[in-house]
Write a protein that holds these residues in place. Structure first.
Motif, short mmCIF file in Angstrom:
data_model
loop_
_atom_site.label_atom_id
_atom_site.label_comp_id
_atom_site.label_asym_id
_atom_site.label_seq_id
_atom_site.Cartn_x
_atom_site.Cartn_y
_atom_site.Cartn_z
N SER A 1 48.90 51.90 38.69
CA SER A 1 49.91 50.87 38.42
C SER A 1 49.33 49.47 38.55
CB SER A 1 51.09 51.04 39.38
OG SER A 1 52.05 50.03 39.20
N GLN A 2 48.59 49.22 39.62
CA GLN A 2 48.06 47.88 39.87
C GLN A 2 46.99 47.48 38.86
OE1 GLN A 2 49.20 45.64 42.23
NE2 GLN A 2 50.82 47.15 42.49
N LEU A 3 46.20 48.44 38.39
CA LEU A 3 45.21 48.13 37.35
C LEU A 3 45.89 47.62 36.09
CD1 LEU A 3 42.79 51.21 37.64
CD2 LEU A 3 42.34 48.87 38.40
N SER A 4 47.06 48.18 35.80
CA SER A 4 47.77 47.78 34.58
C SER A 4 48.33 46.36 34.67
CB SER A 4 48.87 48.78 34.25
OG SER A 4 48.30 49.97 33.74
N TYR A 5 48.47 45.83 35.90
CA TYR A 5 48.79 44.41 36.02
C TYR A 5 47.68 43.58 35.39
CZ TYR A 5 52.62 44.85 39.47
OH TYR A 5 53.81 45.11 40.10
N ILE A 6 46.44 43.98 35.64
CA ILE A 6 45.29 43.25 35.11
C ILE A 6 45.24 43.37 33.60
CG2 ILE A 6 42.77 43.06 35.18
CD1 ILE A 6 42.97 44.34 38.04
N VAL A 7 45.47 44.58 33.09
CA VAL A 7 45.49 44.78 31.63
C VAL A 7 46.63 43.98 31.01
CG1 VAL A 7 45.68 46.48 29.79
CG2 VAL A 7 44.49 47.09 31.90
N LEU A 8 47.77 43.98 31.66
CA LEU A 8 48.91 43.21 31.17
C LEU A 8 48.56 41.73 31.06
CD1 LEU A 8 52.01 43.26 30.48
CD2 LEU A 8 52.41 42.74 32.88
N GLY A 9 47.95 41.19 32.11
CA GLY A 9 47.57 39.78 32.08
C GLY A 9 46.58 39.48 30.97
N ALA B 1 45.09 37.80 36.01
CA ALA B 1 44.42 39.08 35.85
C ALA B 1 43.08 39.09 36.58
CB ALA B 1 44.22 39.38 34.37
N SER B 2 42.32 38.02 36.42
CA SER B 2 41.02 37.92 37.07
C SER B 2 41.16 37.90 38.59
CB SER B 2 40.29 36.66 36.59
OG SER B 2 39.06 36.51 37.24
N MET B 3 42.10 37.11 39.09
CA MET B 3 42.31 37.05 40.54
C MET B 3 42.78 38.38 41.10
SD MET B 3 43.96 33.27 41.23
CE MET B 3 43.87 33.47 43.01
N HIS B 4 43.54 39.13 40.30
CA HIS B 4 44.07 40.41 40.80
C HIS B 4 42.95 41.44 40.97
CE1 HIS B 4 47.56 42.62 41.98
NE2 HIS B 4 47.29 43.63 41.16
N ILE B 5 41.86 41.28 40.21
CA ILE B 5 40.71 42.15 40.43
C ILE B 5 40.24 42.03 41.88
CG2 ILE B 5 38.27 42.49 39.86
CD1 ILE B 5 38.92 41.76 36.98
N ALA B 6 40.20 40.80 42.38
CA ALA B 6 39.75 40.56 43.75
C ALA B 6 40.82 40.91 44.77
CB ALA B 6 39.34 39.10 43.91
N MET B 7 42.04 40.41 44.56
CA MET B 7 43.09 40.58 45.56
C MET B 7 43.45 42.05 45.75
SD MET B 7 43.37 37.51 46.46
CE MET B 7 43.32 35.79 45.95
N HIS B 8 43.52 42.77 44.66
CA HIS B 8 43.84 44.20 44.76
C HIS B 8 42.70 44.96 45.43
CE1 HIS B 8 43.75 48.39 43.11
NE2 HIS B 8 44.98 48.35 43.59
N ALA B 9 41.45 44.56 45.15
CA ALA B 9 40.30 45.27 45.71
C ALA B 9 40.34 45.27 47.24
CB ALA B 9 39.00 44.64 45.21
N PHE B 10 40.54 44.10 47.83
CA PHE B 10 40.52 44.00 49.29
C PHE B 10 41.70 44.73 49.93
CE2 PHE B 10 38.04 40.21 48.01
CZ PHE B 10 36.86 40.52 48.66
#
Length: 490
Positions: A312-320, A332-341
């Motif tokens: 689900s969270q990966l699709s936030y990045i795709v959506l952005g 989308a770019s920031m979510h790559i980092a924020m979701h990772a941690f």
């Protein structure tokens, strides 16, 4: 100093580390010490490139040119550096965590595990610093192959079945969709170079944007979009450190990283957002966000629930990426980092629970927070960041994604679908994630519990690192915000 050698070292160092680790089976303490030293050294190399990024902008080298004009080459870029910093930084935390986990869980073939882990990190570095789509494709595939033995580490029937699904979906989608999309791009634009503003504008008619972009979306199945998502839950048969870094950070983030690069540097975000011919494709991540969240609510297995949360969270990045305006691309770019941690903290907590209690089902966790307060405190912080609440780093990526959705200028129907999806999904996150620590802290246990302690110290240190970063990033997200802005030319 020629920073090209530093760039080259980011890919060679994990390979050298893997070789050294493989020779140290008889001295596990030294083996694990080498793992941590190599991980720290790799992070410092990427940090040095970050500090010297103005000079590093000229760093690059070509490995080979199998066809004239089609090279396997690498170059420094700020978006790739961001991905490399995240992956190498979390390799340190995962290495520390894995020492406690692998020993406490009595995992077999630990030398092989640490060796292959280092090899996979080398693949991540190559993906991050790929200069063109051809190079990215090669090491995207390398990452699939190099992580397969980690997925099947246990060697039992379940692991082998999960590994087959993992390799078939990822390799199959790449061959059927990603490879043809790359070839079409090559013949249409005459190049596969990553260029700000894209290489297809002026070469590709508007009516062909949608089918070509759809090929890329289906081909980059590491991004976890439905229906090509089943590999990710199947990969949860791997040891928790593998699930945490490779399937909550490195592998899945290689997918969304690649897709964002295709949107920004192959098509051009302006080209996509102004044509509106791809608005329909936004339905794919929107559906995945909601469907994966609903499925997560039904999963009693904790790692499976986290796996569907990741989808689900990966699709936030795709959506952005598909909204394609400036705020959405930054989000989308920031979510790559924020979701990772945040997500790696959740996986670490799940692994700690398994190591100490041998429990892997959500229904077994009632009251456990009173005996493992640190572990469930980590889980709570990771959860609140995933939801996107204040005082946690995940708020900022959700903020920019929602802001990008509000500024969407395409179809009114798609506009409302974006806003409704982002709103409902945050509520669903509360139900399927926050309910876990609430029950652990405030609901009486369903069975008598013997004295339970926290996980080994190495696990706790590994858990603390991403958790503290998640808290810090709320107060100072400037590093990832600044790096994300380079995607939109600012």
């Amino acid at each position: 100093m020629d920073l090209t050698y530093v760039l080259l070292s980011t890919m060679l160092l994990p390979v050298v580390g893997a070789f050294l680790i493989s020779r140290l089976d008889s001295v596990p303490n030294v083996r694990e010490g080498v793992t941590i030293v190599v991980a720290i050294s790799l992070f410092l190399l990427n940090l040095f490139l970050y500090c010297e990024q103005q000079d590093a902008s000229q760093a690059g080298f070509m490995l080979a040119e199998p066809i004239e004009g089609l090279a396997i080459s690498f170059a420094f870029n700020t978006f790739g550096m961001m991905f490399a910093l995240i992956a190498s930084g979390l390799w340190i935390a995962t290495s520390i965590y894995a020492i406690g986990y692998m020993r406490a869980h009595n995992e077999s073939h630990q030398t092989r595990f640490f060796t292959l882990f280092a090899v996979a990190i080398a693949g991540v570095m190559a993906v991050a610093y790929s200069e063109n789509l051809f190079t990215l494709f090669i090491f995207y595939e390398f990452l699939t192959v190099s992580t397969y033995p980690l997925v099947t580490h246990a060697g039992n029937r379940e692991a082998k079945r999960g590994g087959r699904k993992y390799i078939l979906i990822l390799m199959g989608s790449s061959i059927l969709f990603f490879l043809p999309a790359m070839i079409i791009t090559w013949y249409t634009a005459g190049s596969l170079e990553f260029v700000h503003g894209g290489i297809l504008k002026g070469s590709l008619a508007d009516e062909y944007i949608l089918p070509l972009l759809l090929l890329f979306i289906l081909g980059i199945s590491k991004a976890g979009l439905m229906p090509l998502h089943r590999w990710l839950p199947s990969a949860m048969v791997a040891p928790t450190p593998v699930s945490a870094l490779l399937h909550a950070v490195a592998v899945v983030k290689a997918g969304v990283f690649s897709l964002v690069k295709v949107v920004v540097f192959i098509f051009g975000s302006d080209f996509i957002s102004r044509s509106h011919s791809t608005d329909f494709l936004i339905l794919l991540p929107a559906f995945t966000i909601l469907a994966a969240s609903l499925i997560a609510m039904t999963k009693d297995n904790l790692k499976e629930r986290l796996a569907y949360s990741t989808i689900s969270q990966l699709s936030y990045i795709v959506l952005g990426a598909l909204i394609a305006n400036k705020l959405a691309i930054v989000g989308a770019s920031m979510h790559i980092a924020m979701h990772a941690f945040a997500k790696i903290a959740l996986f670490f907590a799940a692994g700690a629970i398994l190591v100490v209690t041998h429990k892997k089902y959500v229904s077994q966790l009632n009251g456990l927070g009173r005996q493992m307060p640190f572990t469930f405190g980590v889980f709570t912080i990771g959860t609140l960041s995933i939801i996107g609440l204040p005082f946690f780093g995940g708020m900022w990526s959700k903020w920019y994604l929602l802001s990008g959705g509000i500024q969407f200028e395409g179809s009114q129907l798609i506009y409302w679908i974006i806003l409704i999806t982002l709103s409902i999904s945050s509520m669903l996150n509360i139900f399927y994630l926050l309910s876990i620590p609430l029950k652990a802290f405030f609901v009486s246990p369903t069975e008598s519990q013997t004295a339970i302690k926290e996980a080994p110290t190495a696990c706790l240190i590994g858990m603390a690192i991403p958790t503290l970063i998640t808290l810090y990033l709320f107060f100072d997200p400037s590093v990832f915000y600044t790096l994300s802005q380079t995607l939109i030319g600012q």
